[in-house]
Design a protein around this motif. Structure first.
Motif, short mmCIF file in Angstrom:
data_model
loop_
_atom_site.label_atom_id
_atom_site.label_comp_id
_atom_site.label_asym_id
_atom_site.label_seq_id
_atom_site.Cartn_x
_atom_site.Cartn_y
_atom_site.Cartn_z
N LEU A 272 -105.02 79.45 11.48
CA LEU A 272 -106.35 79.71 10.92
C LEU A 272 -107.48 79.49 11.92
CD1 LEU A 272 -105.97 78.09 7.37
CD2 LEU A 272 -105.88 80.50 7.97
N GLY A 273 -107.14 78.94 13.03
CA GLY A 273 -108.18 78.66 14.00
C GLY A 273 -109.08 77.50 13.58
N LYS A 274 -108.48 76.55 12.92
CA LYS A 274 -109.26 75.39 12.46
C LYS A 274 -108.67 74.12 13.06
CE LYS A 274 -110.33 77.33 7.89
NZ LYS A 274 -111.78 77.44 8.10
N ARG A 275 -109.36 73.01 12.84
CA ARG A 275 -108.84 71.73 13.27
C ARG A 275 -107.88 71.20 12.21
NH1 ARG A 275 -112.38 68.37 12.49
NH2 ARG A 275 -113.99 69.71 11.62
N PRO A 276 -106.88 70.47 12.62
CA PRO A 276 -105.95 69.91 11.64
C PRO A 276 -106.65 69.08 10.57
CG PRO A 276 -105.04 69.73 13.84
CD PRO A 276 -106.44 70.24 14.00
N GLY A 277 -107.68 68.36 10.97
CA GLY A 277 -108.41 67.55 9.99
C GLY A 277 -109.03 68.41 8.90
N ALA A 278 -109.53 69.56 9.28
CA ALA A 278 -110.13 70.46 8.29
C ALA A 278 -109.07 70.98 7.34
CB ALA A 278 -110.84 71.61 9.00
N VAL A 279 -107.89 71.22 7.87
CA VAL A 279 -106.79 71.69 7.02
C VAL A 279 -106.40 70.61 6.02
CG1 VAL A 279 -104.36 72.38 7.01
CG2 VAL A 279 -105.92 73.34 8.71
N ARG A 280 -106.35 69.37 6.49
CA ARG A 280 -105.98 68.28 5.58
C ARG A 280 -107.01 68.12 4.48
NH1 ARG A 280 -104.32 65.77 10.41
NH2 ARG A 280 -102.05 65.59 10.52
N VAL A 281 -108.26 68.21 4.83
CA VAL A 281 -109.31 68.09 3.82
C VAL A 281 -109.18 69.22 2.80
CG1 VAL A 281 -111.79 68.31 3.43
CG2 VAL A 281 -110.93 66.85 5.28
N ALA A 282 -108.98 70.42 3.29
CA ALA A 282 -108.87 71.57 2.39
C ALA A 282 -107.67 71.43 1.46
CB ALA A 282 -108.76 72.87 3.19
N GLN A 283 -106.55 70.98 2.00
CA GLN A 283 -105.38 70.89 1.15
C GLN A 283 -105.51 69.77 0.14
OE1 GLN A 283 -102.00 70.40 3.78
NE2 GLN A 283 -102.20 68.16 3.83
N HIS A 284 -106.12 68.70 0.52
CA HIS A 284 -106.32 67.61 -0.44
C HIS A 284 -107.20 68.07 -1.59
CE1 HIS A 284 -104.36 63.88 0.77
NE2 HIS A 284 -104.51 64.25 2.02
N ARG A 285 -108.27 68.76 -1.27
CA ARG A 285 -109.15 69.24 -2.31
C ARG A 285 -108.43 70.25 -3.21
NH1 ARG A 285 -114.56 70.06 1.46
NH2 ARG A 285 -115.15 67.86 1.49
#
Lengths: 433, 181
Positions: free
Chosen positions: B148-161
């Protein structure tokens, strides 16, 4: 969203650690073992990760074989003694519907594969699929290998227009279902013969060499030229009567008077747009391979055997053969949309086709043409092949899985190979009439 | 196995296909229902063309494959062939699911499609994308971030939400509808 117990309707009280999230999303957690509030999610995840269904894997054998051949370079596959350049991937021809103007119905890659293997497809489709699969060393029954490109069988189902991008007209030629009048098309003799031969070879070359419109030599892919259009059927029959292949038969044909030598003016590059190759005269093959858009190939005047094509994934392409040409084949194979191949005027044996997965394609043969066959095989939608005017033996079809397709034969047409009417709904192959 | 596939051995290519084709098709079907099969074919074409030069392990192969899928999807949409998709409101999901004739679609395939629809219904696009790549594609957080061209942290936040939202909205009826019970 209420549901059960006090855990519904409020955010789950237990934050999930990364490891639990990973396990939950991977389907490793059974719903009964899921953290409170996540049991339904665990169940849904399991459903999403269910094993492959037969429908999803229907194209496995074909695809794997084609991929294996492509990875190995395709050397010797399907064509003994002929090395296939890596670029000209037979897999590409089979899988993407883009290269070389070979149009394979989408169904050939999915649920239709099993049917193809048993020869159960409508014969015109079966023939086209067989030709394409043979290029990657896969043999399935080919009903048209009985000599003539008859390809008949199920009415209306020209299906793929397969291997020559232009054919589609199998319905016009021979629909078994029609059993009525056989369209005549130009005779394979006299001045028409040169145009027929040139059109045949141009399409054969186009289907074997991917996109460059280069010469054929054509012996090989003869199945690709054996499209069952009326014109080509006549040519094939004439060659057979002499005991020769079409290619050999055509070699001895001299152009009538002065003719322009086959000039394949063409080639857009794969990203070209607004490309306008034009050619007057005869035996021309302007083409816009690749993924161009707004390309207009035209053969104005009184040309013969002209083959403007817009293979690939172009959009808004308009190959036309205005004037009084004959044996003209406009095609927009691939996944184009908004394509309008037309053969206005008094042409005959014209075959505009929009194979592939296009949408909003309109093939038309206005004027007084005869032996015209407009087809929109593949999975197109909102396709409108029409044969207005006073044509005869017209056969618009929408084989494949299109939706909201309307075939019509307006005007004072006679001797239709396919009854006029409207075909709607998501059809399956063979339902094009 | 990967090396064998790269050498063009059919058995190894079949293994790859068996492993990755269903998630690939499901992902693309969620993205572009009308073009999913064509797009899937394009992806396998690209895989066949470039597999020999691929360098990485099988986990990286999965990420590579879905990166190709997203590129083909972007190409498809740029060509203007996009069919607009409207996020399905949760309320309409039941009606949609009930309208599918099992005899036509095949019960198993329908369950998967229902499940995919339910998994992403009501989620913002970004969260739905993360969920699809994590669940359907089976990518790790890092691989999803890469695709996705994102940071892993952003992915974790998105998945948690996304997970919190799904946990709060999924009901037993949803599960029953998915399984056709």
């Amino acid at each position: 969203m209420g549901g059960r117990g006090d855990l519904r309707g409020e955010m789950p009280r237990f934050p999930l650690d990364d490891q639990t999230v990973d396990r939950l999303l991977s389907g490793a957690i059974h719903p009964d073992d899921a953290p409170p509030g996540y049991d339904h999610l665990a169940a849904i995840v399991k459903a999403v990760k269910a094993p492959a269904s037969p429908a999803e894997m229907a194209a496995r054998e074909t695809t794997v074989a084609a991929m294996g051949a492509a990875i190995r370079g395709g050397a010797g596959i399907g064509m003994p003694g002929r090395a296939l350049p890596r670029r000209k991937s037979m897999l590409g021809k089979l899988l993407t519907l883009k290269a070389a103007g070979i149009a394979i119905p989408a169904m050939a890659l999915t649920a239709g594969v099993a049917a193809a293997a048993t020869g159960s497809l409508p014969s015109t489709v079966q023939s086209s699929v067989s030709s394409a699969l043979s290029n990657v060393g896969i043999s399935v029954p080919n009903p048209s290998h009985s000599g003539g490109a008859g390809g008949s069988g199920s009415s209306g189902s020209s299906g793929s227009s397969g291997s020559s991008g232009s054919s589609g007209s199998s319905t016009g030629g021979s629909t078994a279902g029609s059993q009525k009048t056989t369209p005549v098309g130009p005779s394979a003799s006299g001045s028409d013969l040169y145009g027929l031969c040139t059109a045949y070879e141009a399409q054969a070359a186009h289907s074997t060499t991917s996109t460059t419109g280069s010469t054929s030599g054509s012996s090989g892919s003869s199945t690709s030229g054996s499209s069952s259009s009326v014109a080509f059927s006549n040519l094939a029959a004439a060659a057979k009567a002499k005991g020769e292949s079409v290619s050999a038969y055509c070699k001895g044909v001299t152009p009538p008077g002065k003719t322009t030598s086959s000039s394949a003016s063409s080639k857009g590059t794969s990203e070209s747009s607004s490309h306008r190759p034009t050619s007057t005269g005869s035996s021309n093959a302007p083409s816009n391979p690749g993924s161009g858009s707004s390309n207009a190939s035209s053969n104005p005047g009184s040309g013969h055997g002209n083959v403007p094509t817009n293979p690939g994934s172009g959009s808004s392409n308009v190959p036309t053969n205005p004037g009084s040409g004959s044996s003209n084949a406009s095609s927009n194979p691939g996944s184009g949309h908004g394509n309008v191949p037309t053969n206005p005027g008094s042409g005959s044996s014209n075959v505009p086709t929009n194979p592939g997965s296009g949408s909003s394609n309109a093939s038309s043969n206005p004027g007084s043409g005869h032996g015209n066959a407009s087809t929109n095989p593949g999975s197109g939608s909102s396709n409108v092949p029409t044969n207005p005017g006073s044509g005869s033996s017209n056969a618009p079809t929408n084989p494949g899985s299109g939706s909201s397709n309307a075939s019509s034969n307006r005007g004072s047409s006679s001797a239709h190979g396919v009854p006029a009417g409207v075909t709607t709904g998501s059809g399956s192959p063979g339902e094009g009439h | 196995m990967l090396a064998a596939a790269q050498a063009g051995q059919d058995w190894a290519v079949a293994v790859l296909y068996h492993a990755y084709h269903p998630p690939l098709l499901r992902y693309l079907r969620w993205q572009e229902p009308s073009a999913a099969e064509d797009l899937t074919g394009e992806v396998w074409l690209a895989v066949a063309q470039h597999l020999a030069s691929f360098r990485g392990d099988e986990a990286e192969l999965r990420a590579w494959l879905f990166a190709i899928a997203r590129r083909r999807l972007a190409d498809h949409r740029r060509r203007g062939a996009r069919r607009r998709t409207v996020p399905l409101p949760v309320e309409q999901f039941a009606a949609l699911a009930a309208s599918v004739d099992p005899a036509d679609a095949g019960l198993a395939a329908m369950s998967v499609e229902r499940a995919v629809a339910r998994l992403t219904a009501g989620l913002p696009r970004e969260q739905a994308e993360v969920v699809m790549l994590r669940v359907v594609a089976g990518l790790s957080v890092e691989e999803t971030a890469q695709v996705l061209g994102k940071r892993p942290g952003a992915v974790r936040v998105a998945q948690h939400r996304a997970l919190k939202r799904l946990a709060a909205t999924l009901t037993p009826d949803d599960v029953r509808q998915v399984f056709g019970v």
